[in-house]
Design an enzyme around this catalytic site. Structure first.
Site, PDB file in Angstrom:
ATOM      1  N   ARG A  48       0.829  -1.224   0.000  1.00 20.12           N
ATOM      2  CA  ARG A  48       0.000   0.000   0.000  1.00 20.12           C
ATOM      3  C   ARG A  48       0.861   1.270   0.000  1.00 20.12           C
ATOM      4  NH1 ARG A  48      -3.254  -3.552  -0.649  1.00 20.12           N
ATOM      5  NH2 ARG A  48      -5.411  -3.538   0.055  1.00 20.12           N
ATOM      6  N   SER A  68     -10.747  -0.257   3.104  1.00 14.21           N
ATOM      7  CA  SER A  68     -10.012  -0.470   4.365  1.00 14.21           C
ATOM      8  C   SER A  68      -9.580   0.874   4.923  1.00 14.21           C
ATOM      9  CB  SER A  68      -8.764  -1.314   4.116  1.00 14.21           C
ATOM     10  OG  SER A  68      -9.107  -2.591   3.651  1.00 14.21           O
ATOM     11  N   GLU A  72      -5.227   4.319   6.220  1.00 13.81           N
ATOM     12  CA  GLU A  72      -4.966   4.113   4.789  1.00 13.81           C
ATOM     13  C   GLU A  72      -5.436   5.298   3.932  1.00 13.81           C
ATOM     14  OE1 GLU A  72      -5.383   0.071   2.888  1.00 13.81           O
ATOM     15  OE2 GLU A  72      -6.666   1.205   1.528  1.00 13.81           O
TER      16      GLU A  72
HETATM   17  N1  EPU Z   1     -11.617 -10.280  10.058  1.00 12.30           N
HETATM   18  C1  EPU Z   1     -12.211 -10.088  11.267  1.00 12.30           C
HETATM   19  N2  EPU Z   1     -13.328  -9.307  11.323  1.00 12.30           N
HETATM   20  C2  EPU Z   1     -13.880  -8.758  10.235  1.00 12.30           C
HETATM   21  C3  EPU Z   1     -13.273  -8.960   8.976  1.00 12.30           C
HETATM   22  C4  EPU Z   1     -12.123  -9.728   8.906  1.00 12.30           C
HETATM   23  O1  EPU Z   1     -11.739 -10.595  12.285  1.00 12.30           O
HETATM   24  O2  EPU Z   1     -14.870  -8.042  10.372  1.00 12.30           O
HETATM   25  C5  EPU Z   1     -10.381 -11.070   9.996  1.00 12.30           C
HETATM   26  C6  EPU Z   1     -10.635 -12.472   9.517  1.00 12.30           C
HETATM   27  O3  EPU Z   1      -9.874 -13.348  10.320  1.00 12.30           O
HETATM   28  C7  EPU Z   1     -10.073 -12.461   8.108  1.00 12.30           C
HETATM   29  C8  EPU Z   1      -8.975 -11.431   8.196  1.00 12.30           C
HETATM   30  O4  EPU Z   1      -9.477 -10.454   9.110  1.00 12.30           O
HETATM   31  O5  EPU Z   1      -9.564 -13.706   7.757  1.00 12.30           O
HETATM   32  C9  EPU Z   1      -8.620 -10.791   6.887  1.00 12.30           C
HETATM   33  O6  EPU Z   1      -9.809 -10.263   6.278  1.00 12.30           O
HETATM   34  P1  EPU Z   1      -9.899 -10.039   4.685  1.00 12.30           P
HETATM   35  O7  EPU Z   1      -9.568 -11.278   3.956  1.00 12.30           O
HETATM   36  O8  EPU Z   1     -11.180  -9.352   4.407  1.00 12.30           O
HETATM   37  O9  EPU Z   1      -8.670  -9.075   4.376  1.00 12.30           O
HETATM   38  P2  EPU Z   1      -8.146  -7.742   5.073  1.00 12.30           P
HETATM   39  O10 EPU Z   1      -6.734  -8.003   5.479  1.00 12.30           O
HETATM   40  O11 EPU Z   1      -9.062  -7.236   6.113  1.00 12.30           O
HETATM   41  C10 EPU Z   1      -7.145  -6.829   2.841  1.00 12.30           C
HETATM   42  C11 EPU Z   1      -7.100  -5.521   2.143  1.00 12.30           C
HETATM   43  C12 EPU Z   1      -8.384  -5.302   1.346  1.00 12.30           C
HETATM   44  C13 EPU Z   1      -8.535  -6.444   0.353  1.00 12.30           C
HETATM   45  C14 EPU Z   1      -8.581  -7.770   1.144  1.00 12.30           C
HETATM   46  C15 EPU Z   1      -8.625  -8.973   0.240  1.00 12.30           C
HETATM   47  C16 EPU Z   1      -5.674  -4.100   3.500  1.00 12.30           C
HETATM   48  C17 EPU Z   1      -5.623  -2.947   4.448  1.00 12.30           C
HETATM   49  N3  EPU Z   1      -6.899  -4.454   3.106  1.00 12.30           N
HETATM   50  O12 EPU Z   1      -8.171  -6.741   3.821  1.00 12.30           O
HETATM   51  O13 EPU Z   1      -8.230  -4.084   0.607  1.00 12.30           O
HETATM   52  O14 EPU Z   1      -9.727  -6.302  -0.410  1.00 12.30           O
HETATM   53  O15 EPU Z   1      -7.369  -7.882   1.935  1.00 12.30           O
HETATM   54  O16 EPU Z   1      -7.384  -9.157  -0.364  1.00 12.30           O
HETATM   55  O17 EPU Z   1      -4.632  -4.645   3.141  1.00 12.30           O
HETATM   56  C18 EPU Z   1      -8.571  -1.739   0.730  1.00 12.30           C
HETATM   57  O18 EPU Z   1      -7.348  -1.616   0.789  1.00 12.30           O
HETATM   58  O19 EPU Z   1      -9.335  -0.730   0.719  1.00 12.30           O
HETATM   59  C19 EPU Z   1      -9.157  -3.074   0.722  1.00 12.30           C
HETATM   60  C20 EPU Z   1     -10.470  -3.281   0.808  1.00 12.30           C
END
Ligand code: EPU
Length: 337
Positions: A174, A242, A333
């Site tokens: 990012r 995010s 972010e």
């Molecule tokens: N989780 C929770 N609570 C929630 C949602 C998620 O505990 O409400 C935990 C779960 O354990 C889940 C983990 O968080 O397995 C990761 O969640 P997710 O796969 O949705 O990925 P993320 O790390 O939260 C990142 C990016 C997203 C991208 C997704 C999918 C960042 C800051 N965010 O989210 O990007 O779509 O992975 O690859 O790296 C963005 O940058 O705006 C964005 C949406």
């Protein structure tokens, strides 16, 4: 305001420009001056006017990664240049060049449906092509940097165009030189290198259940379905995706945290910001008309009429709670001005 109190004379430039439709968080915001930019010459003229009048100069795309204050001084340029071209002369890669104002998700859908796979994991990400390299957008196991060839930017400091190869861009999680040196460059066009010998990237949770031979269209549809099920759509409920980065901590800090996903990272251990926020009980939490999404703890939403102050106060409450409970400092972010 211009030095003589007037609006600088540049095509399309208007005073008291309404940015409310130009940020996906849907915050009410007005710029002293603003313009929708449809050509590079116009951008160059706006930058020159800002410099001549001693005004701040901000460039935005679709405003999908922004937290806007109610009143912004200076000139805000909304990049809306359009055009996509394809160069398929190389045996290894198809080069796709898109102007900065093109929709990123539109470009992904166009390339995949036209038989040019490579961007499918990045389907459905809001924002423009020009904004994509700034924070090196990433999702479902792929980052922009993985498919990047080069870009053309306007260097505001030297008032000239500059071409950047991948190695010039400082791409990281990012991050890029365009974010690190915010205010220096305006991305004008981006060239992507799509592999002719394409293989699917299916390692991320949610894509692993797809058969190894899945085609790009299937993967793209699957990514769009996962996103639709997990993330609120900004058209229905304003948000900026995010709101925090996933924090990278030392192994010693990671060990003090009981539970939650963790991923190896060159600088330590990457934790899930969503999990940390969820564990602090914030999912669905409201502050005025701002809230933490009840679908995904990493997304702050505008429930209708939320103010900058409410969103900022909610973000501070989250940061404070995560820091005091886990000793981890979250970083924001979305860019803010
Ligand atoms: N989780 C929770 N609570 C929630 C949602 C998620 O505990 O409400 C935990 C779960 O354990 C889940 C983990 O968080 O397995 C990761 O969640 P997710 O796969 O949705 O990925 P993320 O790390 O939260 C990142 C990016 C997203 C991208 C997704 C999918 C960042 C800051 N965010 O989210 O990007 O779509 O992975 O690859 O790296 C963005 O940058 O705006 C964005 C949406």
């Amino acid at each position: 305001m211009g030095s003589d109190g007037s609006t600088p004379a540049v095509t399309g430039l208007v005073a008291d420009f309404d940015l409310t439709p130009w940020n996906t968080m849907g915050l009410a915001s007005r710029a002293a001056f603003g313009a929708v930019v449809t050509g590079v010459d116009q951008l160059v003229a706006l930058a020159a006017a800002a410099r001549a009048e001693g005004l701040a100069f901000h460039v935005i795309g679709q405003g999908s990664n922004l937290l806007l204050r109610p009143r912004i001084e200076g000139i805000v340029a909304v990049m809306a240049t359009r055009g996509v071209s394809v160069d398929d002369r190389s045996p290894d890669t198809t080069l796709v060049t898109a102007q900065a104002g093109e929709s990123w998700s539109g470009l992904v859908e166009h390339t995949v449906t036209q038989g040019m796979p490579g961007l499918e994991n990045l389907a459905g990400i809001p924002g423009t092509v020009g904004a994509a390299p700034v924070q090196n957008i990433g999702a479902y196991g792929l980052e922009l940097a993985d498919r990047f060839h080069s870009l053309l930017a306007w260097d505001l400091a030297e008032a000239r165009t500059r071409r950047f190869d991948g190695s010039d861009c400082g791409f990281a999680y990012r991050n890029s030189v365009f974010k690190a040196e915010a205010g220096r460059y305006v991305v004008l066009e981006v060239t992507l290198a799509l592999p002719r010998r394409w293989t699917p990237v299916l390692g991320y949770a949610g894509l692993r259940e797809l058969p190894p031979g899945s085609d790009a269209l299937t993967i793209m549809r699957h990514v769009l379905a996962i996103r639709a099920s997990k993330l609120p759509d900004w058209r229905q409920q304003g948000n900026a995706g995010s709101f925090f980065h996933n924090p990278v901590v030392t192994p010693a800090v990671a060990e003090t945290i009981d539970g939650g996903p963790r991923f190896p990272h060159p600088d330590g251990v990457k934790l899930s910001a969503a999990w940390l926020i969820d564990a602090c009980g914030f999912k669905g939490h409201r502050l005025g008309s701002a809230a933490v999404s009840d679908r995904h703890a990493l997304v702050l939403v505008n429930r209708g009429g939320a103010t900058y102050a409410e969103v900022a106060a909610l973000a501070t409450a989250i940061r404070d709670a995560v820091r005091s409970r886990f000793g981890v400092t979250l970083t924001q972010e979305p860019l803010e001005f």
